[in-house]
Design an enzyme around this catalytic site. Structure first.
Site, PDB file in Angstrom:
ATOM      1  N   ASP A 101     152.416  74.435 -22.325  1.00 46.95           N
ATOM      2  CA  ASP A 101     152.146  73.276 -23.172  1.00 46.95           C
ATOM      3  C   ASP A 101     151.215  72.293 -22.471  1.00 46.95           C
ATOM      4  OD1 ASP A 101     154.119  72.700 -21.280  1.00 46.95           O
ATOM      5  OD2 ASP A 101     155.452  71.661 -22.667  1.00 46.95           O
ATOM      6  N   ASP A 104     150.267  69.703 -15.586  1.00 51.46           N
ATOM      7  CA  ASP A 104     150.329  68.345 -15.051  1.00 51.46           C
ATOM      8  C   ASP A 104     150.040  68.403 -13.547  1.00 51.46           C
ATOM      9  OD1 ASP A 104     150.955  65.551 -15.405  1.00 51.46           O
ATOM     10  OD2 ASP A 104     152.932  65.918 -14.587  1.00 51.46           O
ATOM     11  N   LYS A 132     146.037  67.809 -17.695  1.00 44.24           N
ATOM     12  CA  LYS A 132     145.868  66.466 -17.101  1.00 44.24           C
ATOM     13  C   LYS A 132     145.314  66.658 -15.693  1.00 44.24           C
ATOM     14  CE  LYS A 132     149.764  63.811 -19.101  1.00 44.24           C
ATOM     15  NZ  LYS A 132     151.131  63.314 -18.762  1.00 44.24           N
ATOM     16  N   PHE A 153     151.825  59.565 -21.207  1.00 47.05           N
ATOM     17  CA  PHE A 153     152.918  60.453 -21.595  1.00 47.05           C
ATOM     18  C   PHE A 153     152.807  60.823 -23.065  1.00 47.05           C
ATOM     19  CE2 PHE A 153     157.114  62.175 -22.250  1.00 47.05           C
ATOM     20  CZ  PHE A 153     157.272  62.907 -21.078  1.00 47.05           C
ATOM     21  N   ASP A 160     158.329  67.201 -25.141  1.00 42.87           N
ATOM     22  CA  ASP A 160     159.473  66.317 -25.359  1.00 42.87           C
ATOM     23  C   ASP A 160     159.477  65.100 -24.445  1.00 42.87           C
ATOM     24  OD1 ASP A 160     160.106  67.894 -22.946  1.00 42.87           O
ATOM     25  OD2 ASP A 160     162.047  66.884 -23.064  1.00 42.87           O
TER      26      ASP A 160
HETATM   27  P1  IMP Z   1     153.942  70.375 -13.608  1.00 38.72           P
HETATM   28  O1  IMP Z   1     152.543  70.830 -13.994  1.00 38.72           O
HETATM   29  O2  IMP Z   1     154.633  71.310 -12.662  1.00 38.72           O
HETATM   30  O3  IMP Z   1     153.927  68.965 -13.109  1.00 38.72           O
HETATM   31  O4  IMP Z   1     154.889  70.359 -14.873  1.00 38.72           O
HETATM   32  C1  IMP Z   1     154.435  70.399 -16.167  1.00 38.72           C
HETATM   33  C2  IMP Z   1     155.626  70.139 -17.063  1.00 38.72           C
HETATM   34  O5  IMP Z   1     155.950  68.738 -17.031  1.00 38.72           O
HETATM   35  C3  IMP Z   1     155.318  70.462 -18.504  1.00 38.72           C
HETATM   36  O6  IMP Z   1     155.635  71.803 -18.826  1.00 38.72           O
HETATM   37  C4  IMP Z   1     156.154  69.436 -19.251  1.00 38.72           C
HETATM   38  O7  IMP Z   1     157.470  69.916 -19.465  1.00 38.72           O
HETATM   39  C5  IMP Z   1     156.232  68.252 -18.311  1.00 38.72           C
HETATM   40  N1  IMP Z   1     155.244  67.196 -18.667  1.00 38.72           N
HETATM   41  C6  IMP Z   1     154.209  66.773 -17.918  1.00 38.72           C
HETATM   42  N2  IMP Z   1     153.509  65.798 -18.537  1.00 38.72           N
HETATM   43  C7  IMP Z   1     154.123  65.610 -19.729  1.00 38.72           C
HETATM   44  C8  IMP Z   1     153.856  64.726 -20.848  1.00 38.72           C
HETATM   45  O8  IMP Z   1     152.911  63.929 -20.905  1.00 38.72           O
HETATM   46  N3  IMP Z   1     154.728  64.831 -21.883  1.00 38.72           N
HETATM   47  C9  IMP Z   1     155.775  65.698 -21.913  1.00 38.72           C
HETATM   48  N4  IMP Z   1     156.047  66.544 -20.890  1.00 38.72           N
HETATM   49  C10 IMP Z   1     155.229  66.496 -19.813  1.00 38.72           C
HETATM   50 MG    MG Z   2     159.561  69.007 -20.617  1.00 33.97          MG
END
Ligand code: IMP
Ligand code: MG
Length: 181
Positions: A101, A104, A132, A153, A160
């Site tokens: 989805d 990040d 992002k 966010f 969610d």
């Molecule tokens: P990361 O890339 O390991 O930091 O994690 C990504 C996960 O963080 C995604 O799969 C989402 O569950 C959550 N996440 C990061 N940014 C957002 C946002 O803006 N809205 C909702 N969930 C987010």
């Molecule tokens: Mg999540």
């Protein structure tokens, strides 16, 4: 009180998201012609994107799901996750496309990609609806990106806040007062 009242601004409408899935689906169909495509989604956020995207993929493909959970507090820095539900599929000879989805920090995906790589698939690529890039902390990049989003966010279309808003048909910026209260 409607969920819509918690949204500051709609970023991508239902129609825009549909068009984006069609565009990405066409690209993926071209790139995976004659391959052995397996779409892998990590529950739960990517489910909405995956189910829309797969209907725009015209080459044969199978789907599979994983459930992962974070290991205590060290997770934020290491990205190490525990597999709660593993894939059913054997990855040998498969062309894996991980469907996310939002990318990040990239910590989770960096770890998962490595873990799946060790099972000797034919190839691994990543498709993410949202990216992002400013927030990235791990060396991971997506091969297919829907949209690059600012560091705000966002919720809806599977994403969610506290398990809510996943069912909004669009992607929107959540009002900061919602998560500050
Ligand atoms: P990361 O890339 O390991 O930091 O994690 C990504 C996960 O963080 C995604 O799969 C989402 O569950 C959550 N996440 C990061 N940014 C957002 C946002 O803006 N809205 C909702 N969930 C987010
Ligand atoms: Mg999540």
């Amino acid at each position: 009180m409607s969920m819509n009242d918690d949204i500051l601004r709609v970023l991508y409408s239902e129609e825009e998201l549909e068009a984006k899935c069609a565009e990405l689906g066409a690209q993926i169909s071209k790139d995976y012609e004659g391959k052995n495509l397996l779409l892998v989604s990590v529950l739960k956020g990517a489910v909405v994107f995956m189910t829309d995207l797969m209907r725009h993929i015209t080459v044969p493909c199978s789907i599979d799901f994983m459930v992962v959970s974070s290991y205590g507090s060290g997770v934020k820095t290491s990205g190490v996750v525990k597999i709660v539900k593993d894939l059913d599929a054997d990855l040998a000879g498969k062309d894996l496309l991980i469907v996310e989805d939002i990318l990040d920090t990239g910590m989770t995906l960096h770890y998962l990609k490595q873990l799946l790589q060790d099972r000797n698939p034919n190839s691994i690529r990543i498709a993410t609806l949202l990216d992002k890039p400013e927030r990235r902390r791990a060396a991971v990049r997506a091969d297919y990106v829907g949209y690059q989003v600012p560091d705000e966010f966002v919720v809806g279309y599977g994403l969610d806040y506290d398990e809510k808003y996943r069912n909004l048909p669009y992607v929107g910026i959540l009002k900061p007062e919602v998560y500050k209260k």
